[in-house]
Design an enzyme around this catalytic site. Structure first.
Site, PDB file in Angstrom:
ATOM      1  N   ARG A  44       0.828  -1.210   0.000  1.00 38.44           N
ATOM      2  CA  ARG A  44       0.000   0.000   0.000  1.00 38.44           C
ATOM      3  C   ARG A  44       0.859   1.255   0.000  1.00 38.44           C
ATOM      4  O   ARG A  44       0.512   2.254  -0.644  1.00 38.44           O
ATOM      5  CB  ARG A  44      -0.976  -0.043   1.175  1.00 38.44           C
ATOM      6  CG  ARG A  44      -2.118  -1.016   0.906  1.00 38.44           C
ATOM      7  CD  ARG A  44      -3.067  -1.198   2.046  1.00 38.44           C
ATOM      8  NE  ARG A  44      -4.222  -1.992   1.616  1.00 38.44           N
ATOM      9  CZ  ARG A  44      -5.092  -2.567   2.420  1.00 38.44           C
ATOM     10  NH1 ARG A  44      -4.971  -2.425   3.735  1.00 38.44           N
ATOM     11  NH2 ARG A  44      -6.104  -3.262   1.929  1.00 38.44           N
ATOM     12  N   TYR A  88      -7.034   0.323  -6.708  1.00 37.35           N
ATOM     13  CA  TYR A  88      -6.590  -1.016  -6.292  1.00 37.35           C
ATOM     14  C   TYR A  88      -5.806  -0.974  -4.985  1.00 37.35           C
ATOM     15  O   TYR A  88      -5.530   0.082  -4.444  1.00 37.35           O
ATOM     16  CB  TYR A  88      -5.852  -1.748  -7.402  1.00 37.35           C
ATOM     17  CG  TYR A  88      -4.566  -1.195  -7.981  1.00 37.35           C
ATOM     18  CD1 TYR A  88      -3.867  -0.143  -7.438  1.00 37.35           C
ATOM     19  CD2 TYR A  88      -4.040  -1.790  -9.136  1.00 37.35           C
ATOM     20  CE1 TYR A  88      -2.685   0.316  -7.990  1.00 37.35           C
ATOM     21  CE2 TYR A  88      -2.861  -1.343  -9.714  1.00 37.35           C
ATOM     22  CZ  TYR A  88      -2.195  -0.282  -9.124  1.00 37.35           C
ATOM     23  OH  TYR A  88      -1.017   0.153  -9.685  1.00 37.35           O
ATOM     24  N   GLU A  89      -5.509  -2.180  -4.468  1.00 36.06           N
ATOM     25  CA  GLU A  89      -4.926  -2.354  -3.127  1.00 36.06           C
ATOM     26  C   GLU A  89      -5.812  -1.723  -2.051  1.00 36.06           C
ATOM     27  O   GLU A  89      -5.338  -1.195  -1.052  1.00 36.06           O
ATOM     28  CB  GLU A  89      -3.509  -1.764  -3.059  1.00 36.06           C
ATOM     29  CG  GLU A  89      -2.469  -2.542  -3.831  1.00 36.06           C
ATOM     30  CD  GLU A  89      -2.147  -3.895  -3.234  1.00 36.06           C
ATOM     31  OE1 GLU A  89      -2.494  -4.130  -2.056  1.00 36.06           O
ATOM     32  OE2 GLU A  89      -1.555  -4.733  -3.931  1.00 36.06           O
ATOM     33  N   GLY A  90      -7.115  -1.789  -2.255  1.00 31.33           N
ATOM     34  CA  GLY A  90      -8.064  -1.186  -1.332  1.00 31.33           C
ATOM     35  C   GLY A  90      -8.376   0.228  -1.753  1.00 31.33           C
ATOM     36  O   GLY A  90      -7.499   1.095  -1.739  1.00 31.33           O
TER      37      GLY A  90
END
Length: 592
Positions: A297, A441-443
């Site tokens: 992240r 993406y990645e949350g």
């Protein structure tokens, strides 16, 4: 488009002058023997050459050609396999890897700078080694020695790649409802069955094998996220002697056709009774995955920063060369028909905003990377615990705020080009398209904001937040009068954030909607305040050396711009947080 040039001078300023990272390395036994200021400088210098010379030339052509899928096999754009081989041969896949298995062993604060250069040069390309590094991190931290010895050396060398398979068609942020199953076998392996989507680098032609880390559930797993396990599933099975064996029952069903990062293969992956091995213990998959997630992240935040930097480099060159109109105060160059657009106030506003956000973001991402290094290598339990809690607090801010600011920055870069920014040949529109995914993406950034507020701030009772706030207060309390122009507004920002935090913790006790209603604006105030702290630190260093040339004068001027024109944004955001959740629920679903 301007040729990419790695911002090495600014990186050295952050690392050596502002944070004095060599002092931190000397205190951390795992780093003291592998890196010093001279070694780090050499690594970054070489990375700058590779990224500018090998990767950047493929950025536009990769976007135009994209990846292709035929009969289950993915082909990357022309030049990518050769570039990956050159990149891997230079040891760049394993910059932060464990030296025991062939990694370079550099601290995260150095690999973060390398990541920035790679992604500025070619974000699509950079995703392949990023996913490999992330998979290696989880394997090294959680897998058995047998699995580590079997897979890590070839992954670090770039002979094999890695991917992480989390998302399913019905399950995105809510991983607790995944359906992929893992059936134990008599030989200790597992049969993995299920479909994963949005898998970056799930298939490609860059390496001879791809090692997938797959989240799945055992037959007797408890419901929800507590029942998730992690499995290592190679594309090609590996024989006892390390040679490649039969192809595993892993196939790429298709690739996505995307808005940006078109040279990065985003795959639908089918696991049809694939052979895999468990990583860590049953039902411990999320813990193993989150070992990687803090690094990844932060890495996505750095991707945003990277694109903002590339956009700024293009925009400043264009603004100096493009002539249109006259300066408001009169002609700057009477020998020409018009002045360069950099004389115009609005163009300067956009350029300074880009510069302030990029350089503030570089300092902040480096600061978070230093906390990751401390958490990993410190032998003092209290120091390690504080760093771990700071990482938990700051990771969602780094991912979301850096990428939000990056979209603003890339849009400013496009705007400076005017109509030329809207056409492909100048490259600015690609940067915006590529940047947009970093907020998703990645949350998603909304999920990051909710994680910050609900879990890291409210969930810790404000304890995690206090670490950061107390550090800033320690700085402001010890600052001398020469820093007043930076310290005083920083104090106001911290006081604003402190009051918001206390109010939100109390309001959330009475109404569960409050956390989600305030989360995005709260994260933004946190981010602007964190950047203000970074800029105050940079201003302190620049003030001490302002007689040494334009570089330090530029730092001071940019710091003053940040405090005068960007930090005041927190006041409207704070007002939105204070308004609470009530206005969000005035309409029934049918009234939207």
């Amino acid at each position: 488009m301007a040729d990419y040039k790695a911002p090495l001078r600014d990186m050295r300023f952050i690392l050596n002058e502002v944070f004095e990272v060599s002092k931190l390395w000397a205190e951390l036994p795992g780093l003291a023997e592998v890196v010093d200021e001279e070694t780090a400088a050499a690594v970054l210098e070489e990375a700058g050459k590779v990224t500018a010379g090998v990767l950047a030339p493929l950025n536009r052509t990769g976007d135009e050609e994209g990846c292709s899928w035929t009969a289950g096999e993915v082909k990357t754009p022309a030049g990518f396999p050769e570039a990956y081989r050159a990149y891997a041969d230079g040891g760049w896949v394993s910059v932060g890897g464990d030296p025991v298995f062939g990694g370079m062993g550099m601290p995260k604060v150095i690999s973060a700078q390398v990541e920035e250069m790679v992604n500025s040069a070619n974000l699509s390309f950079g995703l392949y080694p990023m996913l490999t590094a992330g998979a290696c991190l989880s394997i090294n931290a959680h897998a058995s020695e047998e699995l580590k010895e079997k897979y890590l050396p070839n992954m670090y060398s770039g002979e094999w790649a890695g991917s992480m398979c989390l998302t399913e068609p019905h399950s995105g942020s809510d991983l607790g409802i995944i359906r992929t199953k893992a059936e134990p076998q008599a030989d200790g392996s597992y049969k993995i069955s299920g479909t994963k989507i949005f898998i970056t680098g799930g298939d490609h032609d860059l390496t001879e094998n791809i090692i997938h880390l797959v989240l799945a559930k055992l037959p007797d797993a408890p419901a929800g996220p507590k029942g998730i396990s992690l499995f290592l599933v190679p594309k090609k099975l590996v024989n006892a002697d390390g040679s490649l064996g039969d192809t595993n029952a892993v196939t790429c069903g298709s690739i996505e056709h995307k808005m940006g990062i078109k040279a990065s293969a985003t795959c639908v992956m089918n696991f049809d009774g694939s052979t895999g091995w468990i990583v860590d213990a049953p039902n411990k998959g999320l813990a193993a995955m989150f070992t990687m997630m803090n690094y990844e992240r932060l890495g996505v935040g750095i991707q945003g920063l990277s694109l903002g930097e590339r956009s700024y480099q293009n925009a400043i060159e264009y603004a100096r060369d493009r002539i249109q109109g006259r300066a408001p105060t009169g002609p700057v160059d009477k020998s020409k028909a018009a002045d360069p657009i950099i004389v115009h106030p609005d163009v300067r506003r956009m350029l300074l905003t880009m510069k302030a956000l990029n350089e503030g973001g570089r300092a902040f991402s480096s600061y978070v990377a230093m906390q990751l290094d401390t958490a990993k290598y410190s032998e003092d339990s209290a120091t390690r615990k504080r760093a771990e809690e700071l990482v938990a607090l700051l990771t969602p801010v780094a991912k979301a705020f850096l990428t939000d600011m990056a979209l603003e920055t890339t849009v400013h870069g496009q705007q400076i080009f005017g109509g030329h920014g809207f056409v492909r040949e100048w490259g600015q529109e690609q940067l915006i398209r590529d940047c947009r995914i970093t907020q998703i993406y990645e949350g998603t950034n909304g999920i990051q904001a909710l994680d910050l507020v609900a879990r890291k701030v409210i969930g810790s009772g404000g304890v995690f937040y206090k670490h950061f706030a107390e550090e800033i207060k320690g700085f402001t309390d010890s600052a001398d009068a020469s820093l007043a122009e930076f310290v005083e507004p920083l104090k106001v920002a911290v006081a604003t954030l402190e009051q918001m935090t206390a109010d939100l913790i109390e309001r959330a006790k009475l109404n569960p909607n409050e956390a989600g209603a305030a989360s995005v604006e709260y994260l933004q105030v946190f981010g602007y305040t964190a950047y203000a702290y970074m800029w105050a630190l940079m201003a302190r260093t620049a003030l001490a050396k302002q007689g040494d040339g334009d570089f330090y004068q530029s730092k001071l001027g940019t710091a003053r711009f940040y405090f005068a024109r960007i930090l005041p944004r927190i006041h409207s955001l704070a007002a939105a947080v204070k308004a609470g959740s009530e206005s969000l629920y005035l309409l029934d679903a049918s009234q939207f």
